[in-house]
Design a protein around this motif. Structure first.
Motif, short mmCIF file in Angstrom:
data_model
loop_
_atom_site.label_atom_id
_atom_site.label_comp_id
_atom_site.label_asym_id
_atom_site.label_seq_id
_atom_site.Cartn_x
_atom_site.Cartn_y
_atom_site.Cartn_z
N TRP A 64 0.89 -1.05 0.09
CA TRP A 64 0.15 -0.07 -0.08
C TRP A 64 0.76 1.14 0.10
N ARG A 68 -1.72 2.91 6.16
CA ARG A 68 -2.89 1.80 6.37
C ARG A 68 -3.12 1.63 7.84
N LYS A 69 -4.47 1.45 8.18
CA LYS A 69 -4.81 1.50 9.44
C LYS A 69 -4.66 -0.18 9.97
N ALA A 89 -4.20 -5.98 10.03
CA ALA A 89 -4.75 -4.98 8.91
C ALA A 89 -6.13 -4.67 9.57
N HIS A 90 -6.71 -3.49 9.70
CA HIS A 90 -8.10 -3.16 9.84
C HIS A 90 -8.94 -3.81 8.98
N ASP A 91 -8.55 -3.70 7.62
CA ASP A 91 -9.44 -4.02 6.68
C ASP A 91 -9.31 -5.57 6.33
N ARG A 92 -8.74 -6.27 7.16
CA ARG A 92 -8.62 -7.83 7.26
C ARG A 92 -8.11 -8.37 5.99
N LYS A 93 -7.40 -7.46 5.23
CA LYS A 93 -7.08 -8.13 3.78
C LYS A 93 -5.52 -8.56 4.04
N ILE A 166 -6.07 1.42 17.37
CA ILE A 166 -5.67 1.36 15.84
C ILE A 166 -4.37 2.43 15.79
N ASP A 168 -1.71 4.03 12.51
CA ASP A 168 -1.50 4.42 11.17
C ASP A 168 0.07 4.04 10.66
#
Ligand SMILES: Cc1cc2nc3c(=O)[nH]c(=O)nc-3n(C[C@H](O)[C@H](O)[C@H](O)COP(=O)(O)OP(=O)(O)OC[C@H]3O[C@@H](n4cnc5c(N)ncnc54)[C@H](O)[C@@H]3O)c2cc1C
Ligand code: FES
Length: 426
Positions: A64, A68-69, A89-93, A166, A168
Motif C-alpha cells: 500500500w 494503512r490502519k 490490518a484493519h481491513d483484514r486483507k 488502531i 497508522d
C-alpha cells in the motif's frame, strides 16, 4: 588376385561407411538431446520468470501507499521494558510479505502534541500475510540528564496503547535485510533491542528450511533484559545449522547458576569473542545494536579483512548517523578538516538565514535546529522521509543509505552533508 581383394576392400569400405554413419547418427542424437535439454532449461527459466513476475505482481497488489490502519491484536511483555505488539490490518486483507530485517513506519497522534509524531520499528518476526509484529523497548531519560522527558513514542506504546487500538502505519521498507535466496553463511550480531531485525532474519532462515549456517551473537545486560530467550533456544535446539552465543555484560547474582545454559559469556560481544567462533572471514555480517558497538565492530571487522560489502548495519537512532561523519565511508566534504570546511555556507532560504557548516555541526538537520530553523523530523536516520526539503542550489551527499523514497531535487536533511555551498528551501 584382384578379385580376391574386392571382397575385403568392400567389407572395409562398408565398415567405414557404417562407422561413419554410426558417428553421424550418434552426433545427431547427441545434438538432438542437447537441443531438447536446452529447450527444457529455457522453458524452466521462462516458467520461473513467469512465476516470479506473478509473485511480484501479487506482492505489489498487496502493498500500500501512504498510511494503512492496523489494529493492535496482542501486546506481550518479552523482558523488562520490552514489549511486542502484534498488528493486524484493519481491513483484514492479506499483508504483503516483507524482507527479513525491514521496518514499519508509524505516524502517531499523541495527546498534547500539536503535530503527528513519526517513528520506525523493525519487524521482529518472519514474514506472514496475516499479521506483523514489532518489539519496542521503553526508552528512559538519558543517564546524564535524569530530568529530561523520557522517550515519547516508546513510552506511549508501552503505557497508552492497548489491544484493540488502531494505528497508522506505512508499508515495510528498508535496505537492511537478509536475502533468503542466498546460501552463504551469515553472522548476526545483536545488542539489546537491536535483536529485533535479526530475530526476523533467523526466523526467515528457519521458515525457508535451508541448511544455511547462521551464527547468532546476542549481547544483553543480564537475564532481566534477555528478550526472546525461549524462542531462540527453541530454534537452536531444532536446527543444527543455527548456533547461538549469548553474552551478558552485567550478569546479576541470580544469573550465575545459568551460565552455559541461558548465556555463554560474561562481557560484551566484541571482536575477540566473534573471532573465537569463526574459522574465516568468509561470512556476511549483519549488526544492529548500540551505536558505539556497531561502530567499533564495523571498524574491527574491516581491519580483520572482512569485505566492506559483507558488513550490513542498521542504526536505530541519530547518534550513529552523526558519528558517521567521522567514518571512512563519510562523504569527502564531511571528512575534510573543520577548518577547511568552514568555507562551506548553507543558506536556509525561507528562514532567511545563512550559516557555515563543518563536520562538527553534524548533518543538515542538526545545523538547521542549532540555528533555529524548523524542519520536521521523525526517525532521524533517513528512513521516514519527514525531514525532506528541496535543494534550491548546490550538491549534498548522504552519509548512509536512505530507506525513504525521494523526488529529484530534494534531500533528507537528517543524513545529509553538503558537498559545497548550498541553498535549502527551509
Ligand atoms: C529503522 C529503525 C528501526 C528501529 N527499530 C526499533 C525496534 O525494533 N525496537 C525499538 O525499541 N526501537 C527501534 N527503533 C528506535 C525507535 O524508532 C525510536 O527511536 C525509539 O523508540 C525512541 O523513540 P522515543 O520517541 O521513545 O524517544 P524520543 O522521544 O525520541 O527520545 C529519545 C531520547 O531523547 C531524550 N530526550 C527527549 N527530549 C529531550 C530533551 N528535551 N532533552 C534531553 N533529552 C531528551 C529521551 O529521554 C530519550 O532518551 C528503530 C529506529 C529505526 C530508525
Ligand atoms: S527524519 Fe526520517 S528521514 Fe529524516
Amino acid at each position: 588376385m584382384a578379385d580376391a581383394l574386392i571382397l575385403p576392400i568392400g567389407l572395409v569400405t562398408a565398415g567405414l561407411v557404417a562407422a561413419r554413419l554410426g558417428v553421424l547418427t550418434i552426433a545427431a542424437w547427441q545434438q538432438a538431446t542437447y537441443r531438447r535439454e536446452q529447450d527444457r532449461l529455457t522453458l524452466e527459466v521462462m516458467r520461473e520468470r513467469i512465476a516470479e513476475a506473478k509473485k511480484r505482481r501479487n506482492e505489489n497488489a498487496l502493498a500500500w501507499n501512504g498510511l494503512r490502519k492496523f489494529v493492535v491484536k496482542r501486546k506481550v511483555l518479552e523482558a523488562e521494558g520490552i514489549c511486542s505488539f502484534y498488528l493486524v490490518a484493519h481491513d483484514r486483507k492479506p499483508l504483503p510479505p516483507f524482507k527479513p530485517g525491514q521496518y514499519l513506519t508509524f505516524r502517531l497522534s499523541i495527546p498534547g502534541r500539536d503535530k503527528p509524531v513519526i517513528r520506525c520499528y523493525s519487524l521482529s518476526d518472519s514474514p506472514r500475510t496475516d499479521q506483523y509484529r514489532v518489539s519496542i523497548k521503553r526508552v528512559g531519560s538519558p543517564p546524564d540528564q535524569p530530568t529530561a522527558p523520557p522517550g515519547l513514542v516508546s513510552n506511549y506504546f508501552h503505557e497508552q496503547l492497548s489491544e484493540g487500538d488502531i494505528l497508522d502505519v506505512q508499508a515495510p521498507r528498508g535496505h537492511f535485510f537478509l536475502d533468503v535466496e542466498q546460501e552463504r553463511p551469515v553472522v548476526l550480531i545483536a545488542g539489546g533491542v537491536g535483536v529485533t531485525p535479526l530475530l526476523s532474519m533467523v526466523n526467515a532462515v528457519v521458515a525457508t528450511r535451508t541448511q544455511r549456517d547462521v551464527l547468532f551473537f546476542y549481547g544483553v545486560r543480564n537475564s532481566r533484559e534477555h528478550a526472546f530467550k525461549d524462542t531462540l533456544q527453541e530454534i537452536v535446539s531444532h536446527h543444527s545449522n543455527i548456533r547461538l552465543v549469548v553474552a551478558y555484560s552485567n550478569p546479576q547474582p541470580e544469573d550465575e547458576r545459568n551460565e552455559g545454559r541461558d548465556f555463554h559469556h560474561s562481557g560484551r560481544v566484541d571482536i575477540r569473542l566473534i573471532k573465537s567462533y569463526l574459522d574465516s572471514t568468509n561470512y556476511q555480517f549483519y549488526i544492529c545494536g548500540p551505536p558505539a558497538m556497531m561502530e567499533t565492530l564495523n571498524k574491527q571487522l574491516l581491519r580483520w579483512g572482512v569485505a566492506e560489502h559483507d558488513i550490513h548495519t542498521e542504526a536505530f537512532g541519530p547518534a550513529t548517523v552523526s558519528k558517521a561523519f567521522a567514518s571512512p565511508q563519510a562523504p569527502q566534504s564531511a571528512r575534510a578538516s573543520d577548518s577547511a570546511a568552514t568555507a562551506i555556507s548553507i543558506t536556509f532560504a525561507k528562514s532567511g538565514k545563512t550559516c557555515s557548516w563543518s563536520p562538527s555541526a553534524g548533518n543538515l538537520l542538526d545545523l538547521a535546529e542549532a540555528h533555529g530553523v524548523r524542519i520536521d523530523s521523525g526517525c532521524r536516520a533517513g528512513n521516514c522521509g519527514t525531514c525532506v526539503v528541496a535543494v534550491k542550489s548546490g550538491k549534498i551527499q548522504y552519509v548512509t543509505e536512505h530507506g525513504a523514497e525521494l523526488e529529484e531535487g530534494t534531500c533528507l536533511t537528517c543524513i545529509a552533508a553538503p558537498e559545497g555551498n548550498i541553498v535549502l528551501d527551509a
